[in-house]
Structures are given as C-alpha cells and as structure tokens.
Design a protein around this motif. Structure first.
Motif, PDB file in Angstrom:
ATOM      1  N   GLY A 246       0.799  -1.216   0.000  1.00  0.00           N
ATOM      2  CA  GLY A 246       0.000   0.000   0.000  1.00  0.00           C
ATOM      3  C   GLY A 246       0.833   1.269   0.000  1.00  0.00           C
ATOM      4  N   MET A 247       2.053   1.189   0.505  1.00  0.00           N
ATOM      5  CA  MET A 247       2.961   2.333   0.449  1.00  0.00           C
ATOM      6  C   MET A 247       3.682   2.432  -0.892  1.00  0.00           C
ATOM      7  N   GLY A 248       3.443   1.459  -1.781  1.00  0.00           N
ATOM      8  CA  GLY A 248       3.975   1.569  -3.125  1.00  0.00           C
ATOM      9  C   GLY A 248       5.341   0.960  -3.340  1.00  0.00           C
ATOM     10  N   PHE A 249       5.784   0.086  -2.451  1.00  0.00           N
ATOM     11  CA  PHE A 249       7.096  -0.535  -2.639  1.00  0.00           C
ATOM     12  C   PHE A 249       7.007  -1.662  -3.664  1.00  0.00           C
ATOM     13  N   ASP A 250       8.156  -1.956  -4.271  1.00  0.00           N
ATOM     14  CA  ASP A 250       8.242  -2.980  -5.311  1.00  0.00           C
ATOM     15  C   ASP A 250       8.827  -4.290  -4.800  1.00  0.00           C
ATOM     16  N   VAL A 251       9.680  -4.199  -3.772  1.00  0.00           N
ATOM     17  CA  VAL A 251      10.426  -5.356  -3.291  1.00  0.00           C
ATOM     18  C   VAL A 251      10.287  -5.451  -1.784  1.00  0.00           C
ATOM     19  N   ILE A 252       9.986  -6.637  -1.277  1.00  0.00           N
ATOM     20  CA  ILE A 252      10.047  -6.894   0.157  1.00  0.00           C
ATOM     21  C   ILE A 252      11.308  -7.701   0.418  1.00  0.00           C
ATOM     22  N   TYR A 253      12.181  -7.136   1.232  1.00  0.00           N
ATOM     23  CA  TYR A 253      13.491  -7.751   1.479  1.00  0.00           C
ATOM     24  C   TYR A 253      13.507  -8.336   2.885  1.00  0.00           C
ATOM     25  N   LEU A 254      13.782  -9.658   2.959  1.00  0.00           N
ATOM     26  CA  LEU A 254      13.788 -10.376   4.224  1.00  0.00           C
ATOM     27  C   LEU A 254      15.220 -10.541   4.728  1.00  0.00           C
ATOM     28  N   THR A 255      15.464 -10.128   5.962  1.00  0.00           N
ATOM     29  CA  THR A 255      16.721 -10.504   6.600  1.00  0.00           C
ATOM     30  C   THR A 255      16.722 -12.024   6.780  1.00  0.00           C
ATOM     31  N   PRO A 256      17.883 -12.635   7.071  1.00  0.00           N
ATOM     32  CA  PRO A 256      17.959 -14.106   7.059  1.00  0.00           C
ATOM     33  C   PRO A 256      16.868 -14.777   7.887  1.00  0.00           C
ATOM     34  N   LEU A 315       0.161  -9.100  -4.285  1.00  0.00           N
ATOM     35  CA  LEU A 315       0.119  -7.670  -3.987  1.00  0.00           C
ATOM     36  C   LEU A 315       1.085  -6.863  -4.856  1.00  0.00           C
ATOM     37  N   GLY A 316       1.757  -7.531  -5.802  1.00  0.00           N
ATOM     38  CA  GLY A 316       2.659  -6.814  -6.694  1.00  0.00           C
ATOM     39  C   GLY A 316       4.061  -6.629  -6.172  1.00  0.00           C
ATOM     40  N   LEU A 317       4.455  -7.436  -5.188  1.00  0.00           N
ATOM     41  CA  LEU A 317       5.792  -7.348  -4.603  1.00  0.00           C
ATOM     42  C   LEU A 317       6.645  -8.536  -5.035  1.00  0.00           C
ATOM     43  N   GLU A 318       7.928  -8.282  -5.271  1.00  0.00           N
ATOM     44  CA  GLU A 318       8.882  -9.367  -5.451  1.00  0.00           C
ATOM     45  C   GLU A 318       9.641  -9.565  -4.141  1.00  0.00           C
ATOM     46  N   VAL A 319      10.107 -10.785  -3.915  1.00  0.00           N
ATOM     47  CA  VAL A 319      10.750 -11.136  -2.656  1.00  0.00           C
ATOM     48  C   VAL A 319      12.260 -11.184  -2.835  1.00  0.00           C
ATOM     49  N   ALA A 320      12.964 -10.448  -1.971  1.00  0.00           N
ATOM     50  CA  ALA A 320      14.427 -10.471  -1.918  1.00  0.00           C
ATOM     51  C   ALA A 320      14.864 -11.213  -0.665  1.00  0.00           C
ATOM     52  N   MET A 321      15.843 -12.073  -0.830  1.00  0.00           N
ATOM     53  CA  MET A 321      16.385 -12.855   0.275  1.00  0.00           C
ATOM     54  C   MET A 321      17.765 -12.336   0.643  1.00  0.00           C
ATOM     55  N   ASP A 322      18.042 -12.225   1.928  1.00  0.00           N
ATOM     56  CA  ASP A 322      19.364 -11.832   2.414  1.00  0.00           C
ATOM     57  C   ASP A 322      20.274 -13.056   2.418  1.00  0.00           C
ATOM     58  N   ILE A 323      21.386 -12.970   1.691  1.00  0.00           N
ATOM     59  CA  ILE A 323      22.356 -14.066   1.647  1.00  0.00           C
ATOM     60  C   ILE A 323      23.610 -13.623   2.396  1.00  0.00           C
ATOM     61  N   ALA A 324      23.865 -14.275   3.523  1.00  0.00           N
ATOM     62  CA  ALA A 324      25.060 -14.004   4.323  1.00  0.00           C
ATOM     63  C   ALA A 324      25.880 -15.283   4.375  1.00  0.00           C
ATOM     64  N   LEU A 325      26.968 -15.315   3.643  1.00  0.00           N
ATOM     65  CA  LEU A 325      27.776 -16.534   3.564  1.00  0.00           C
ATOM     66  C   LEU A 325      28.728 -16.604   4.751  1.00  0.00           C
TER      67      LEU A 325
END
Length: 681
Positions: A246-256, A315-325
């Motif tokens: 609803g705030m108009g973001f394109d990507v939801i980014y998840l920490t690990p 909802l029109g969002l793509e999902v980003a995953m946090d990769i910490a090697l």
C-alpha cells in the motif's frame, strides 16, 4: 657482441577509417556495459580519415538474435572528430555494440558541389558526378521502392539542363533526396570497431523501491506476565505485506530466515550474555535444525514460505532474500566441511572481526581450501530459494568473499535465471565496490547515508550518474538495521522526510528499513545504530497504533513514503540515473536538481510524445527554515531562458509560477523538500 633486437608489440589494426576511443566500456570491453530495457545511454568515439573527404559514423546494436540496429552518430566538434549517439535496447539479453566509421561520398559531393557551383567552377562536371552517385545509391538492395524513386527523380533533376544549375543542386541538397540519403546513407569503406558486450536487463535492475523487515518481528508478541516473547512467523509477516504494498514498494526484502546457532549467541545490543529466550542474530546462521537451505522452526516451514511469496506476488511485490555466507559454530557445514573455514594456530576456527567489533557467533567461510566443493554447495543453496520464488538476493558483505566466486555464481545463475537481481551490500573501498558491480552485481549499496552536504551529495551523484553509470547501479538507503547516522539521530522529522525524498529522487533505486515510518532515531551509546537493535531481539512496533483511530494516529510517515512512491511511479523521468542536472542555489544548504525524459508516442494507446520533467529543491538543514534564490538551467528543462513555467508541488499540491530565477522557502516549519512537476504554459 651482437645486440639483441627489441621486440615490437603487436599492432592493432585501425581500419581504413580509424575508429578510436569508443565508450562506454568496462575494463576496455572485457566486461559488459550495462543498461536496462529502453534505458538510453551515450556512445562516443573518435572517427577520423585522411584528406578532406567527408567521414561519418554509426552505432550498430546487435540484439540477442543477431539482428542489427543502426543508429546514426553526430559529430559534436567537427575540428576534433568527436562523434556521439544516444542508443537504447528494446529487450533484455546479451547484446553487442560497435561503432562503424565510413566514407560519406554524398557528404563529400554535397560540400564540393556547393562550393564549386557557387563559384561556377566545374559546374556541369559536379552535377554529372552527383547524378551518377544518386544512380548508384538507388541500386542499394536495402533501399525501399519509395526511396529508389526519390533518388531516381533527383538524378533526373541534376541532368535536367533546362533548369539553372543552382536550382538543380538545391533540389538534391534539400528536400526528399537529402532526407533519403540521411536516413539511408551511402556508406563506403565501412570500418567497424570491435564489437563490445552490452548486457540489457529488466527494469527492476535499475529502478525500484525496497522495503526491509525482520520476519520474526512482524507479529511477535510479548507476554507481560511471563516476560517472554513469542516469535512472529512467515504467516504473521505476510499480514504486513498489504501495508508495504500500500505504500507503493516494489520489493520486500527479508533478513535471514534460517536457523540460528546457540554457540556464542548474542544478546540485546550485541552483548555476550544472551538469555535462553533471546533469539540471537539471524546472521549467525546454522544450528542442528539446518543451515542456509533451511527455515528457522519459529518462522514456519517451506509451505509457509511459499504462502508468503504467493501473497507478496498477489500484492505486486517481489521477494528479496538476504544471503550471508557465514556460519554459526553450530552450522552443519562446520562439522561436515571444516575445510571451508580458517583454522588458527591454536586449532580454533577464526570468528568474524571488524575491529573493534567482534562477532564471536559467526565463522566466515574460506573459499580457498576447497573452491570446487564450496562453490557447488553455494550454487545448490541459491537454487533452493530460486525454486521457491525468490527473484532478488541482497548479499551481506560480499567484499569479504573472493570476487571471482561472485563472478562465477552470478553468471552461472544467469544462464538459467537471467531475471535474478543481486544487490551488493559492500560498504567498503570504491575499487572493491566498483569491481563487484563489474563482475555481475546489478545494484550496489552506496555512501549515501554519510553524504549530507550539498557539495558531498552533488559530487557523489554526478560520479554515479556519469563515471560509473554504465556498470554500477546505486541503491540509496537513508538508514539500515546497522546504520543510524548522527544526521538521522538529531535531525527530527524534517531529516527523515528529506533523506527519504532525496534517496527516492536522486537515483532510481532506494530502500527503507522498517521503522523508518516511525522515525526511530535513538542510537545505542557509542554506536551509529539503533538502540535495542532488532538484529539481536524482537521488536513489535504495534503498527495498529498508527492507523486511523489508533493511539498514535498521525505520528507515522507512512503517508509520505506512499506519496513519494506514487510520484516515482507516475513520473518516468525518475526511473533513470543518467538524466540528472543540478541547478544553482545561492544558499549552500539548499540543493536543486532536475530530471527530464522524453516519452515517445505509445503505438498501443496512441498517446502522443511528451516530456516528463521533475524538479527537486531540498533544504539540507533540518533545523532551520531558509529562503534562497534558485537559478535554473533552462535548456536542461527543455525551456528557453526567457520562458517561465507552472510549478506543481507533488507533495503539497501547491502551484506557483516560476521563472529562470525564483525564490523558494523550505524548512521544518513548512516542508523540507519541493518535488515539482513542470507544466508548460
């Protein structure tokens, strides 16, 4: 004694018509220049030839299917042979571009005939030679029947002795004949440069708005009676997606979201005395429950993750995953592959350090002992998340891993999944940041958080928009879960509005960390990060309190972020990086810049060609209201210096009449930023 002859380095052929200094190139063309679909960029070259005959140049774009697209170049300084053209690609994939220099017989004849016929020297000969040239041009198989007819008529005109010579000449050097030979010229002695790689990617690789949150905090509950937390889950986190979209973001980014180890687990505020109920840092990855390819049991299962991804997409969002090697001491890799870590002289495995910071709960991976095995496992792990719908990866500290590993991994993934986007979180030296971009990262975190003054911001953005724009795409974040600068700690609401507005308009991609809406500005003593850092504990922000009717209604900046993202979506000028112009402002604390884009006619809807021009004027001093004079560079706005225009503030919906020199008032008792849509009278 016989002298040893000096060896001569191999000479690179320059071609019959030399083409030199082609740009933009990445590492001399060894790595691809980057753009996204429909993004224009400038190709430049030096093209020369002997003597006085006319020379010309063309950019040739070759698409992934091998079809060639020719774009004529213009000479910007005829005395110094500099040529340029603005080009763009219409679809994603691996393209090439080259510059072709060529002899221009029509241009040579046109110049010579004009001079000689005006002086009545060799008049009949010049007209006859022109007619023969048009005859030859008409035989070109690539020419349309209409074009051949135009050239045949021109040749006949040149041979028509019933007309005066200057009339016959003018009929060819102007009008349809000239237009035909400009559009489809006669090209002799065509000499191509090397064909250089051009990687064209989808628009989200350049333009997007990211929102970061910790899934375990979304829906976390604190029990006042037992003083214990219950973790949020992927299902409760999915409930927050409606507000994010609803705030108009394109990507939801998840920490690990992986299992967290218990060995050396960190407690609140990065302490070493974690209690049994403290969740630990999600960057201390790995426990008996699994590693990088597993989900923390508190968050749910892969079925729950798939639900989260599906809800985001709905909802029109793509999902980003946090990769910490990196790994917790409890990670399965530590037992199964100790060779993937660094063992110290005392037999212990080295934990992560960034002096004076120590991360006893994290073991960095070492890729040098078994690169083949480690590379293969990382690739397998990434595929797990791609198979579950992740389309973007934010990589934690990639500068602490071998660059060649990232080059291999990103390229290998791209073979089967070219739409995957990689964001580099490398707050490090410029050379490393740039190299990571060159080898494949589509986007990069930047120094934006620490650039606060007008000279700092202008110099940095101009560098990003010119010097590195053909391979490094910046992402501006005012804060992160690890960064809370003094400017944000003490700037008040004006600073939080200002830094979001600048991040979202200076460059095409920006990001917000959850809690930005609430202006969470209290730092842990001695550190530029939030007190009670969410990285080490749960945080229930009670979003419901900020909704209409809630106890803290009106205290959130969610409306401001929503409006900012609406503006970004409605104005394609803000979708590009290289189209920025800075304007003069007398006050050193006020910055003004604009972005302009010509929108071509839409053949689908019939919408005519039009311009989109956005002007941003920002008071960088969050503590005081300031008046100052702005002097606009009118040609960069598409206007004559004497013209005025209507200025529509897209935040406040106010309208003003602006001239080349205009007074503005900005500050905390008003609005710190004007985001203006230019409207012609």
């Amino acid at each position: 004694m016989t002298a040893t002859p000096l060896s001569t380095p191999p000479q690179i052929p320059v071609g019959r018509i030399p083409v030199l200094d082609v740009s933009p190139l990445v590492d001399g063309g060894a790595r691809p220049t980057k753009s996204v679909v429909a993004e224009p960029f400038l190709v430049e070259a030096t093209v020369i030839r002997e003597g006085h005959d006319a020379v010309n140049a063309t950019v040739v774009l070759t698409d992934p299917d091998g079809a060639e697209h020719l774009v004529p170049m213009i000479c910007t300084n005829p005395g110094l042979n500099a040529w340029e053209a603005v080009v763009s690609a219409d679809r994603a994939g691996m393209w090439t571009f080259r510059v072709e220099g060529w002899s221009d017989p029509f241009g040579t004849w046109e110049h010579d005939a004009t001079v000689k016929i005006q002086a009545d020297v060799d008049t009949d000969l010049m007209l006859a030679e022109g007619a023969l040239l048009l005859d030859r041009a008409a035989e070109d198989d690539a020419r349309t029947p209409e074009g051949r007819a135009v050239l045949a008529e021109g040749a006949a005109t040149l041979r028509d002795e019933t007309r005066p010579p200057h009339v016959r000449l003018s009929a060819v050097t102007h009008g349809p004949v000239h237009a035909e030979l400009t559009t489809t010229p006669v090209r002799d002695l065509v000499s191509p440069s090397t064909a250089y790689p051009l990687l064209v990617e989808r628009e989200l690789a350049l333009t997007g708005a990211w929102y970061e949150f910790f899934p375990r905090s979304e829906g976390a509950v604190y029990d006042e009676a037992t003083h214990r937390w219950t973790s949020g889950t992927l299902r409760t986190a999915a409930k927050r997606l409606t507000a994010v979209a609803g705030m108009g973001f394109d990507v939801i980014y998840l920490t690990p979201i992986h299992p967290i180890g218990s060995a050396a687990k960190k407690g609140p505020n990065n302490t070493l005395d974690a209690g049994p109920d403290d969740p630990g840092s999600p960057y201390a990855i790995g426990s008996p429950d699994g590693g990088h390819d597993a989900i923390h049991p508190d968050l749910g299962t892969f079925e729950d993750f798939d639900f989260f991804v599906a809800e985001a997409r709905r909802l029109g969002l793509e999902v980003a995953m946090d990769i910490a090697l990196q790994c917790s001491p409890d990670h399965p890799w530590v037992q199964e592959h100790p060779e993937w870590f660094t063992t110290r002289a005392d037999g212990t495995i080295a934990f992560a350090e960034n002096p004076p910071k120590k991360y006893q709960d994290i073991y960095p991976l070492n890729f040098d002992n078994d690169p083949e095995g480690a590379y293969a496992e990382m690739r397998r792990m990434i595929q797990v998340w791609i198979d579950h719908g992740v389309t973007l990866f934010r990589v934690d500290n990639p500068h602490t891993k071998p660059v060649e590993f990232w080059q291999w991994l990103i390229q290998d993934v791209a073979q089967d999944h070219p739409d995957i986007i990689w964001l580099s979180e490398a707050f490090t030296k410029p050379a490393m940041m740039r190299t990571l971009a060159k080898v494949g990262f589509q986007q990069s975190y930047t120094y934006y958080a620490w650039r606060n003054t007008k000279p700092e911001l202008q110099e940095y953005v101009e560098e990003l928009a010119t010097e590195t724009a053909h391979y490094m795409r910046p992402s501006f974040w005012p804060t992160t879960h690890d960064i809370l600068t003094p400017y944000m700690q003490f700037g008040g609401p004006a600073a939080w509005k200002l830094r979001a507005a600048l991040a979202g308009t200076l460059v095409p991609t920006y990001g917000i960390y959850a809690g930005y809406e609430l202006m969470e500005h209290v730092a842990r003593p001695g550190a530029e990060e939030q007190i009670d850092n969410e990285k080490y504990q749960y945080k229930n922000r009670h979003w419901e309190d900020f909704e209409p009717g809630g106890a803290r209604e009106g205290q959130s900046l969610a409306w401001y972020l929503r409006r900012l993202n609406e503006i970004r979506r409605q104005h394609p000028a803000l979708h590009w990086l290289r189209n920025i112009t800075f304007h003069h402002v007398d006050d050193e604390n006020i910055m003004a810049f604009s972005k302009r884009r010509v929108i071509p006619m839409d053949p689908t809807t019939g919408a005519p060609e039009h311009e989109d021009v956005v002007i941003v004027i920002a008071n960088l001093d969050p503590h005081s209201t300031r008046w100052s004079r702005v002097v606009f560079d009118m040609p960069s706005l598409g206007l004559h210096p004497d013209e005025g225009f209507r200025a529509h503030d897209l935040i406040t919906d106010q309208w003003w009449d602006f001239l080349r020199e205009t007074m503005v008032r900005l500050g905390p008792d008003h609005e710190p930023v004007h985001i203006i849509e230019l409207k012609r009278y």
